[in-house]
Design an enzyme around this catalytic site. Structure first.
Site, mmCIF file in Angstrom:
data_model
loop_
_atom_site.group_PDB
_atom_site.id
_atom_site.type_symbol
_atom_site.label_atom_id
_atom_site.label_comp_id
_atom_site.label_asym_id
_atom_site.label_seq_id
_atom_site.Cartn_x
_atom_site.Cartn_y
_atom_site.Cartn_z
ATOM 1 N N HIS B 38 -10.158 6.109 -13.432
ATOM 2 C CA HIS B 38 -11.447 5.428 -13.288
ATOM 3 C C HIS B 38 -12.359 6.150 -12.297
ATOM 4 O O HIS B 38 -13.560 6.266 -12.518
ATOM 5 C CB HIS B 38 -11.245 3.968 -12.865
ATOM 6 C CG HIS B 38 -11.049 3.048 -14.035
ATOM 7 N ND1 HIS B 38 -9.886 3.022 -14.763
ATOM 8 C CD2 HIS B 38 -11.887 2.147 -14.613
ATOM 9 C CE1 HIS B 38 -10.015 2.132 -15.740
ATOM 10 N NE2 HIS B 38 -11.214 1.590 -15.679
ATOM 11 N N LYS B 103 -3.843 -7.343 -15.997
ATOM 12 C CA LYS B 103 -3.332 -8.610 -15.455
ATOM 13 C C LYS B 103 -4.030 -8.875 -14.140
ATOM 14 O O LYS B 103 -4.406 -7.952 -13.425
ATOM 15 C CB LYS B 103 -1.821 -8.544 -15.259
ATOM 16 C CG LYS B 103 -1.397 -7.413 -14.319
ATOM 17 C CD LYS B 103 -0.150 -7.716 -13.542
ATOM 18 C CE LYS B 103 0.371 -6.501 -12.790
ATOM 19 N NZ LYS B 103 0.640 -6.759 -11.385
HETATM 20 S S1 SF4 Z 1 6.411 -7.068 -12.659
HETATM 21 FE FE1 SF4 Z 1 6.404 -6.460 -10.522
HETATM 22 S S2 SF4 Z 1 6.662 -4.280 -10.503
HETATM 23 FE FE2 SF4 Z 1 6.059 -4.853 -12.576
HETATM 24 S S3 SF4 Z 1 3.808 -4.678 -12.616
HETATM 25 FE FE3 SF4 Z 1 4.284 -6.773 -12.042
HETATM 26 S S4 SF4 Z 1 4.287 -6.785 -9.804
HETATM 27 FE FE4 SF4 Z 1 4.452 -4.642 -10.470
#
Ligand code: SF4
Lengths: 278, 191
Positions: B38, B103
């Site tokens: 980015h 996310k």
């Molecule tokens: S599950 Fe844990 S290690 Fe995997 S992306 Fe999410 S916060 Fe990061």
């Protein structure tokens, strides 16, 4: 004095890096299954089902692509003499494990200015402790930064008391929200100095998720905090639901008359760690 | 809930039909990009150079996959936390970026720019990288190989399970899903 070749440490670290990233400890899977049974919100049930499916795939891929910084905890018996350079041996293990296990290399050499990837996931975050005996206990806990970035520390006042600790833990979970891939695991350190407190919180994340603090008062506080976090409604992935956290684990140590350090190390549902004793 | 089938690239019209909370199966072409890529995109724009991928109607996947073991097209491939790309995102949305897969929360500035651009933010399940990897049919590195896992790759994906987190009208599942759950819970507790 027992002699131990540093090469054996390299081999163990390499094995543990791969094992920790490819399979979860049984207590973590059990905690996700329990959270699924207790869940009462349809979207949350779907998310937890997918997480369980992912964890059981067993296709030789890491459970999560963020295979983390390699946190390596060594408990070294005082009666062991390690032949060779310990730091180098551990880094060699990380290098080999991350290459042979097809794990992601996520370490940068300089934190602020260059941020160039070291290319082999070294250096390990190495924690050593001297203990009685002639064994070496190694634990590798790869730590992803989606959750690490949500961690916080507060130098509370003694008068803030239990209420202050509860408030800080809940604020931390609230601020983290959907970011650390909930359901999360919260390691809480209480006491020590600024740095020791953070380390307590990190070490709390190595405990089985169904374990309790040995002091029943703190065990009760762990249960109460878990209940309170799971009343926030954030839910799996932050889509709403009950399962915001799988466990709250508290570790304590003595501190100064003027202080109540409180650290919260946030972990995700991919609560990885594997141990071997040499 | 029956999942809606969505293809990428994503038109403005198709994006407008998606609602916050929808379960989606996404198929088509997506581009991987995270922090370092980015920053380079914005450097490109500052120098007046074209972006290394066709941004109009594009869907970006915030991911740095793990290396592909033999027999796999890609390693584990789940989302990374999106807020780290918030600063660079409005500029890309103004150029026609239509979807993002990640996310975690987005900033008010990103949400405002999404509404203007008619863009959608999808959530993939964080920590389910092995499962998501199975949806990737091919992966081709298109630029910045020096960035390793952070290089930009073109992925062909099939039936990738996603959830619409923020729709083109700016509705945010992180707020609405949570308040719906809490309202139900309060009702169940009889208060
Ligand atoms: S599950 Fe844990 S290690 Fe995997 S992306 Fe999410 S916060 Fe990061």
């Amino acid at each position: 004095m027992r002699e131990l070749d540093a090469g054996r440490i390299t081999e163990a670290v390499a094995r543990l890096c791969v094992a920790a990233n490819l399979r979860l400890p049984a207590d973590v899977t059990a905690a996700v299954e329990a959270a699924r049974r207790a869940e009462d919100w349809p979207v949350a049930c779907d998310v937890l089902d997918r997480i369980l499916e992912n964890d059981q795939l067993d296709k030789g891929l890491p459970i999560c692509q963020d295979t983390g910084l390699a946190c390596v905890f060594l408990e070294i018996g005082q009666e062991v003499h390690i032949r060779g350079d310990l730091r180098d041996a551990v880094d060699a293990g990380v290098r080999r494990g991350y290459r042979e296990g097809y794990l992601r290399k996520s370490a940068v050499r300089d934190p602020l200015l260059d941020r160039v990837n070291t290319g082999d996931n070294t250096p390990a975050m190495l924690y050593t402790e001297l203990v009685p005996g002639d064994r070496v206990k190694l634990t590798v806990a790869p730590k992803g930064f989606g959750s690490e970035n949500m961690s916080r520390i507060a130098m509370l006042r003694p008068s803030d008391g239990v209420a202050g600790v509860k408030r800080f833990v809940l604020e931390t979970a609230e601020a983290a929200g959907p970011n650390p891939c909930p359901p999360m695991v919260l390691g809480v350190g209480l006491g020590g100095t600024f740095d020791k407190c953070a380390l307590l919180a990190k070490r709390a994340l190595l405990r089985p998720l169904d374990s309790h603090h040995p002091d029943p008062r703190y065990a009760a506080l762990e249960a109460e905090l878990l209940e309170a976090v799971n009343a926030l409604g954030i839910g799996p992935q932050g889509f709403g639901g009950r399962a915001t956290a799988l466990a709250v684990l508290i570790e304590t140590m003595p501190t100064h008359i003027a202080g109540l350090p409180c650290a919260v190390n946030v972990n995700c549902h991919v609560a990885r760690h594997q141990t071997e004793v040499l | 809930m029956e999942a809606k089938r969505v293809s990428a690239p994503l038109s403005r019209e198709a994006a407008a039909r998606l609602r916050c909370g929808d379960a989606v199966l996404l198929s088509g072409t997506v581009y991987t990009a995270r922090d370092a890529a980015h920053r380079r995109f914005l450097d490109c724009l500052r120098r007046g150079e074209p972006l290394p991928f066709p941004v109009e109607n594009a869907v970006l996947f915030y991911v740095g996959p793990s290396p592909a073991p033999p027999g796999h097209v890609v390693g584990s491939a789940g989302p990374t936390t999106s807020y780290r790309m918030d600063a660079e995102t409005p500029a890309l949305l103004r150029l026609g970026l239509r979807g993002m897969i990640g996310k975690g929360r987005r900033s008010p500035e990103v949400i405002a720019a999404m509404r203007e651009a008619g863009a959608v933010y999808f959530g993939a399940i964080g920590g389910a990288g092995a499962l998501l990897s199975a949806c990737v049919r091919s992966a081709e590195l298109i630029c910045y190989p020096d960035l390793g896992a952070e290089a930009v790759r073109r992925l062909e994906v099939e039936n990738m399970p996603l959830t619409v987190v923020i729709d083109a009208a700016g509705n945010d599942l992180y707020e609405l899903g949570r308040s719906a759950y809490l309202a139900q819970r309060a009702e169940a507790n009889g208060n």
